[in-house]
Design a protein around this motif. Structure first.
Motif, short mmCIF file in Angstrom:
data_model
loop_
_atom_site.label_atom_id
_atom_site.label_comp_id
_atom_site.label_asym_id
_atom_site.label_seq_id
_atom_site.Cartn_x
_atom_site.Cartn_y
_atom_site.Cartn_z
N GLY A 36 0.82 -1.21 0.00
CA GLY A 36 0.00 0.00 0.00
C GLY A 36 0.85 1.25 0.00
O GLY A 36 1.62 1.48 0.93
N GLY A 37 0.72 2.05 -1.06
CA GLY A 37 1.51 3.26 -1.11
C GLY A 37 1.07 4.27 -0.06
O GLY A 37 -0.11 4.35 0.30
N LYS A 38 2.02 5.06 0.42
CA LYS A 38 1.77 6.11 1.38
C LYS A 38 2.39 7.41 0.86
O LYS A 38 3.33 7.37 0.07
N PRO A 39 1.91 8.56 1.32
CA PRO A 39 2.53 9.81 0.89
C PRO A 39 3.98 9.90 1.34
O PRO A 39 4.31 9.51 2.47
N GLY A 40 4.83 10.38 0.48
CA GLY A 40 6.21 10.66 0.88
C GLY A 40 6.25 11.87 1.80
O GLY A 40 5.38 12.74 1.75
N ALA A 41 7.25 11.94 2.65
CA ALA A 41 7.37 13.06 3.59
C ALA A 41 7.53 14.37 2.83
O ALA A 41 8.17 14.42 1.77
N ASP A 42 6.97 15.46 3.40
CA ASP A 42 7.08 16.76 2.75
C ASP A 42 8.30 17.54 3.21
O ASP A 42 8.42 18.74 2.96
N GLY A 43 9.23 16.87 3.88
CA GLY A 43 10.50 17.48 4.28
C GLY A 43 11.52 16.39 4.49
O GLY A 43 11.18 15.23 4.74
N ALA A 44 12.80 16.76 4.39
CA ALA A 44 13.87 15.78 4.57
C ALA A 44 14.30 15.65 6.02
O ALA A 44 15.13 14.81 6.34
N GLY A 45 13.78 16.52 6.90
CA GLY A 45 14.01 16.35 8.33
C GLY A 45 15.25 17.02 8.88
O GLY A 45 15.64 16.74 10.02
N ASP A 46 15.91 17.90 8.11
CA ASP A 46 17.06 18.61 8.66
C ASP A 46 16.62 19.42 9.88
O ASP A 46 15.55 20.04 9.88
N SER A 47 17.45 19.43 10.92
CA SER A 47 17.04 20.10 12.16
C SER A 47 16.93 21.61 11.99
O SER A 47 16.21 22.27 12.76
N TYR A 48 17.62 22.18 11.01
CA TYR A 48 17.54 23.62 10.78
C TYR A 48 16.45 23.98 9.77
O TYR A 48 15.79 25.00 9.91
N TYR A 49 16.30 23.16 8.75
CA TYR A 49 15.36 23.45 7.67
C TYR A 49 14.52 22.20 7.39
O TYR A 49 14.66 21.55 6.35
N PRO A 50 13.64 21.84 8.35
CA PRO A 50 12.96 20.53 8.27
C PRO A 50 12.05 20.37 7.07
O PRO A 50 11.80 19.25 6.64
N GLN A 51 11.53 21.47 6.50
CA GLN A 51 10.62 21.35 5.37
C GLN A 51 11.33 21.36 4.02
O GLN A 51 10.68 21.16 2.99
N ASP A 52 12.61 21.62 4.01
CA ASP A 52 13.35 21.58 2.75
C ASP A 52 13.62 20.13 2.37
O ASP A 52 13.93 19.29 3.22
N GLY A 53 13.52 19.83 1.08
CA GLY A 53 13.67 18.47 0.63
C GLY A 53 12.41 17.67 0.90
O GLY A 53 11.40 18.18 1.42
N ASN A 54 12.45 16.39 0.56
CA ASN A 54 11.29 15.52 0.67
C ASN A 54 11.74 14.09 0.90
O ASN A 54 12.92 13.78 0.75
N GLY A 55 10.79 13.23 1.25
CA GLY A 55 11.12 11.84 1.51
C GLY A 55 10.39 10.90 0.58
O GLY A 55 9.45 11.27 -0.12
N GLY A 56 10.86 9.64 0.54
CA GLY A 56 10.18 8.60 -0.22
C GLY A 56 10.80 8.27 -1.56
O GLY A 56 10.37 7.31 -2.21
N TYR A 57 11.80 9.02 -1.97
CA TYR A 57 12.43 8.77 -3.27
C TYR A 57 13.81 9.42 -3.30
O TYR A 57 14.13 10.30 -2.50
N ASN A 58 14.62 8.97 -4.24
CA ASN A 58 15.91 9.60 -4.53
C ASN A 58 15.96 9.95 -6.01
O ASN A 58 15.61 9.11 -6.86
N VAL A 59 16.39 11.15 -6.33
CA VAL A 59 16.50 11.59 -7.71
C VAL A 59 17.82 11.10 -8.31
O VAL A 59 18.87 11.17 -7.67
#
Length: 482
Positions: A36-59
């Motif tokens: 079952g697919g789930k939404p990828g994260a809307d941020g990469a989780g950096d402690s300074y800029y948590p919403q920058d980047g995304n999760g669930g894939y690599n380009v």
């Protein structure tokens, strides 16, 4: 471009077992994610800029076809992103600041999309993307790019020159101002650009030139960066450039672009680039990028930047020291990128120390004298400021003490572990992590391994806390001898 591998949802238990076996036991243990697919994260989780980047894939690759009209400041583009899913995805996010998205396709099928937050582009494909699947995303978009305002450094990202041209420069983010991107240092990718501008304009970007072609809208300039790049290291600059093309001794192509009015002194300094890269290679190992050169702006922006293979320089910064610093980043910061922004000393401390090494080798500067002068002139405010930490200094403080205290700390480290061990670390660290990412505490462990020393006290004193180091760490080795 290689066609993406398309998977079909298994129709039987047998097919599912075969699919899981072919992917390895790790996938079989994650059956809920696989089925079952789930939404990828809307941020990469950096402690300074948590919403920058995304999760669930690599380009793997960004491939851009851009039309740009300098007079209207209008950008029209189609982008193809090649990526691999690291989880099963019902939706995934990209970062895009401003600009208007016209359409999205995933593996050739029309996908739904929404915009939200400061820069979130959420894409819902027609079919679930399964873990391990390679997939292609095509995005058509347009608009007038606008920079991101940084309170410390000014504008970041797509910016405009007084001549009517444009350029891209910024850190920790800039790419999202002109193309949809997974804007995190953790996701390096190759970068290919075909940009069409009116015939009177020139274009320079990352990597190697792949030719030009004339068309009804002007001239299309094709550039290819095949060394994986962190997004903020990608750039394009549009100007009525004066180009200079040469090669390094190993055949690596060098392309320099000078804005009108660039001084002869700046051109002479950049003319020493082969010498600079040879010197840095002697310290850090073989040059790790597929091209070289520089982009010399007329605009006196607040910084120069180590854009991959071809640093971009402020109009007031075309000097040897800055050129050494930005090219040292091709090893420390570009080829080996940070895992998190709190690790930024791995970029800036080392590039700053490279200028010390250059001055020692080329100008006969005594580094002991230079170090002691820096220590003796440092004020209590310098030592005790919260931004004086060299690791985890806090968001907005990344680009402060790393330029001044950073090289002092590395010179103290050299005198703590000895020159042979220090030189070995400098040369081998970039090779061990080439085209990857690393964290600062990994660097500490590596130094301790090479030197056979427990260095926790030293790293605490210089890197992990603010304050003036105790005399045993401030004057190690020969630095404590008159």
């Amino acid at each position: 471009m290689t066609s993406p591998n398309r998977w079909r949802r298994p129709a039987t238990v047998t097919a599912a077992v075969i699919a899981c076996v072919s992917l390895g036991s790790g996938v079989a243990s994650a059956d809920s994610t696989f089925w079952g697919g789930k939404p990828g994260a809307d941020g990469a989780g950096d402690s300074y800029y948590p919403q920058d980047g995304n999760g669930g894939y690599n380009v793997d690759d960004y491939n851009l076809a851009v039309d740009y009209d300098p007079a209207a400041r209008q950008l029209d583009a189609k982008e193809v992103i090649s990526a691999r899913a690291t989880q099963s995805l019902s939706s995934f996010n990209l970062d895009l600041s401003g600009l208007t998205v016209d359409s999205v396709k995933v593996d050739g099928r029309t996908a739904k999309f929404t915009r939200g937050g400061e820069h979130e582009l959420t894409i819902t494909p027609a079919r679930t993307i399964y873990v391990g699947q390679h997939f292609s995303t095509e995005i058509v978009y347009h608009g007038t790019p606008a920079p991101i305002d940084d309170p410390a450094l000014g504008n970041n990202g797509w910016q405009y020159s007084a001549s009517g041209g444009a350029f891209v420069a910024g850190e920790p983010k800039s790419a999202s101002t002109w193309y949809p991107v997974n804007d995190t240092p953790l996701d390096k990718a190759t970068f290919h650009l075909a940009i069409t501008v009116p015939d009177e304009w020139g274009v320079i970007a990352n990597g190697k030139e792949r030719g030009t072609r004339k068309g009804p809208k002007g001239t299309t300039h094709v550039w290819s960066e095949d060394t994986p790049a962190v997004p903020y290291m990608t750039t394009v600059a549009i100007e009525k450039w004066e180009f200079d093309r040469t090669k390094l001794s190993n055949g690596t192509p060098v392309v320099n672009a000078y804005a009108p009015g660039t001084s002869d002194a700046t051109k002479a300094a950049e003319g020493r680039l082969p010498e600079i890269i040879d010197f840095l290679s002697s310290k850090f190992g073989p040059y790790p990028v597929d091209a070289a050169g520089g982009i010399f702006l007329a605009e006196p922006i607040g910084f120069s930047l180590e854009t991959l293979s071809r640093p971009i320089y402020s109009g007031r910064a075309g000097n040897i020291g800055t050129i050494v610093h930005e090219n040292a980043h091709q090893w420390y910061g570009d080829s080996v990128a940070v895992k998190n922004w709190k690790d930024v000393c791995l970029n800036e401390c080392f590039a700053s120390y490279a200028t010390w090494l250059w001055d020692e080798a080329k100008s006969g500067v005594d580094l002991k004298t230079k170090y002691l002068a820096a220590v003796n002139s440092a004020s209590a405010t310098f030592w005790n400021s919260p931004g004086n930490k060299l690791y985890d200094m806090g968001a907005g403080r990344e680009f402060t003490a790393v330029y001044s205290k950073g090289p002092m700390a590395l010179h103290a480290l050299k005198n703590t572990i000895g020159a042979p061990a220090f030189d070995f670390v400098l040369k081998t660290w970039p090779t061990l992590h080439r085209n990857g990412n690393a964290g600062f505490k990994e660097f500490q462990k590596y130094v301790e391994l090479v030197s056979h020393k427990n260095l926790q006290g030293f790293f605490d004193a210089w890197f992990y806390v603010a304050g003036k180091p105790a005399p045993e760490y401030l004057y190690p080795g020969d630095l404590g001898k008159s």
